[in-house]
Design an enzyme around this catalytic site. Sequence first.
Site, PDB file in Angstrom:
ATOM      1  N   GLU A   1       1.057 -25.231 -21.762  1.00 40.84           N
ATOM      2  CA  GLU A   1       0.380 -26.329 -21.674  1.00 40.84           C
ATOM      3  C   GLU A   1       0.459 -26.809 -22.823  1.00 40.84           C
ATOM      4  OE1 GLU A   1      -2.342 -27.126 -17.744  1.00 40.84           O
ATOM      5  OE2 GLU A   1      -2.100 -25.091 -17.473  1.00 40.84           O
TER       6      GLU A   1
ATOM      7  N   LYS B   1      -1.070 -30.228 -24.556  1.00 42.35           N
ATOM      8  CA  LYS B   1      -2.895 -30.988 -25.065  1.00 42.35           C
ATOM      9  C   LYS B   1      -2.214 -32.269 -24.711  1.00 42.35           C
ATOM     10  CE  LYS B   1      -7.370 -30.811 -27.485  1.00 42.35           C
ATOM     11  NZ  LYS B   1      -7.334 -32.173 -27.279  1.00 42.35           N
TER      12      LYS B   1
ATOM     13  N   CYS C   1     -35.229 -10.889 -47.674  1.00 39.30           N
ATOM     14  CA  CYS C   1     -36.174  -9.952 -47.440  1.00 39.30           C
ATOM     15  C   CYS C   1     -36.215  -8.366 -47.410  1.00 39.30           C
ATOM     16  CB  CYS C   1     -36.469  -9.472 -45.385  1.00 39.30           C
ATOM     17  SG  CYS C   1     -35.358  -8.854 -45.208  1.00 39.30           S
TER      18      CYS C   1
ATOM     19  N   CYS D   1     -29.053  -8.609 -40.551  1.00 41.90           N
ATOM     20  CA  CYS D   1     -30.412  -8.231 -41.252  1.00 41.90           C
ATOM     21  C   CYS D   1     -31.264  -8.163 -39.760  1.00 41.90           C
ATOM     22  CB  CYS D   1     -31.670  -9.511 -41.769  1.00 41.90           C
ATOM     23  SG  CYS D   1     -33.648  -8.915 -41.540  1.00 41.90           S
TER      24      CYS D   1
END
EC number: 6.5.1.2
Length: 678
Positions: A116, A118, A418, A433
């Site tokens: 469709e 927009k 870390c 992580c």
Amino acid sequence: MTQIKPEVKRTEELRQLLQQASYAYYVLDTPIMEDSVYDQLYRELQQLEIQYPELTAPDSPTQRVGERPATQFTSVRHNIPLYSLENAFNIDELQGWDQRWRRQVPKIDSVEYVTELKIDGSALALTYQDGILVRGTTRGDGVMGEDITQNVRTIRSIPLRLNFEGLEILERVEVRGEAFLPLEVFKQINEERQKAGEQLFANPRNAAAGTLRQLDSRIVAKRRLAFFGYTLHIPGRDDTSIANTQWEALELLEKMGFQVNPNHKLCASIAEVAKYYEYWDTERLNLPYMTDGVVVKLNSFKLQEQLGFTQKFPRWAIALKYPAEEAPTRVENIAVNVGRTGALTPLAEMRPVQLAGTTVSRATLHNSDRIAQLDIRIGDTVIVRKAGEIIPEVVRVLKELRPAETEPFVMPTHCPVCDQAVVRESGEAVTRCVNASCAAILKGSIEHWVSRDALDIKGLGEKLVHQLVDKVLVHSVADLYELTAEKLCALERMGQKSAEKLVDAIAQSKNQPWSRVLYGLGIRHVGSVNAQLLTQKYFTVEQLATAKQSDIEGIYGIGAEIAQSVYQWFRIDANQRLIERLQAEGLQLTAPEETKAFGDGNQIFAGKTFVVTGTLPTLKRDEAKALIQKAGGKVTDSVSKKTDYLVVGEDAGSKLEKALSLGITQLSEAQLLEMLNE
């Protein structure tokens, strides 16, 4: 004196600018900047938050589906959230979306897509009771909208009464669509405003939005807005009871009397969708209204239901926008950021290049799959594009210009913060992580916990959070409630008075409701809207923690991905211990109806008359009546001028229509319970 990082300063500047512009536009109806400028600033902020995930705040304009309603109109809750759409900016991204949803539903043979145009206007939700238009609301923030029924009634392409000839007569229907100004009408309006010495509208979309929010519906009627319907829902029933597909829904809307955009098409493949998109790239310029892309939806309602929603978007639809500006530049470095969920995001740091009037020097590379697909390396010359005219993105590498000494980029095997080993789970594109003690994750989780939409702890900003983590004063959000003024005074630029004020603010956060606590926990995929949906179903943390995954998934708006994430989160020992600590600290892990509504008999409804109608989400009607009466309210069976509140559930019937005609305030179950908790 500690210098504020440029990205932090710019992010805050952009948020303030966009919030001021949104207030001027949505509340005052007086834009203070051009639409294109707003879009540019918005995209710049969005890119900063992509590049620096830790800077993303829940109150950022990028986290909203729309703007909060103004106070001039009555705020109402959408029975079904009015979601916005995820954007794609080329065929590759369209295909990427197609592959993503297919991975969630692997056993599927053939599929149809509805394409469709927009329409560039304003989304509306229309409610019909026994075929009569009883309410029209704006999108608002997707959960709450504004009741603009009087204005909606002036739009001639919106039927005041539905045509059920040859159809099942439906007691209640909700229709969604787009209100817009035809180009010829827009031109005439601006000509009239120019003659009258009034400020001109910047574009048809702004004109439509401003018109809909006029308090005088006579002005709205003169501006001749139009409306295209694009979907419908039947509250209290499965939508497939009247239509099995989006295509059938569009046909049904036409039969009921709605104008539907005539250019929609049923496609049997993504390749066919791509052809539709390419055709309208130039042909749309000949249309009598503005359009900025193509909306692609999976046709099957059953498949849509299987896929569900993210916090902001349906997974079964996407808005395919038209392309934007591109330019070449050189990659000088590839950095890796760590977000609060542990996600490692690679970023291309590039030689600055001008695109659409702004300087671009960084672009997200998303994940290792994207890096491998591009085969991007430090030293490469690349084509960078501003998707949606602003978001910088590397679209291709000019390998013929590649220096001889370059090497393929490899994602780190250990967290850059870390130094713990990272993992990439099967089926996921993101490397993470998983060290719960990682400083980056901890800082991000605390910043999320204290943010405005979560526990809203004033005075606990990013710099202070970083100090608390770096000086090992907190190891989890629960540690915040063990902080004392004495401990805080040891921090940089923290005096006794400020420390005492912060301790008090932290203590006050214990009064925040269960939905905010759930959002603050930072469970993957659970945004503030999802948290509200979950806590309306599960009144206590114990109920949610012991719920079956299939039951969680059954909540409207909570798809399989969210349900799985919630279910798994509560099965982790560390998270169970965190919940126990938060309960011990006195935080609200129980909804109001479980704590106060049956509690001290507070007569907050004294002198007020209520009517309860329809099927409520969790309470039986007698239970709702008992709560109201316990709070001093009177409950009657019929709506009259003496009624103060109508508590509305699904299939509300004629009582709702009468309440609307009398201007009586309607409450959802959630709003009733919130009032009882005040």
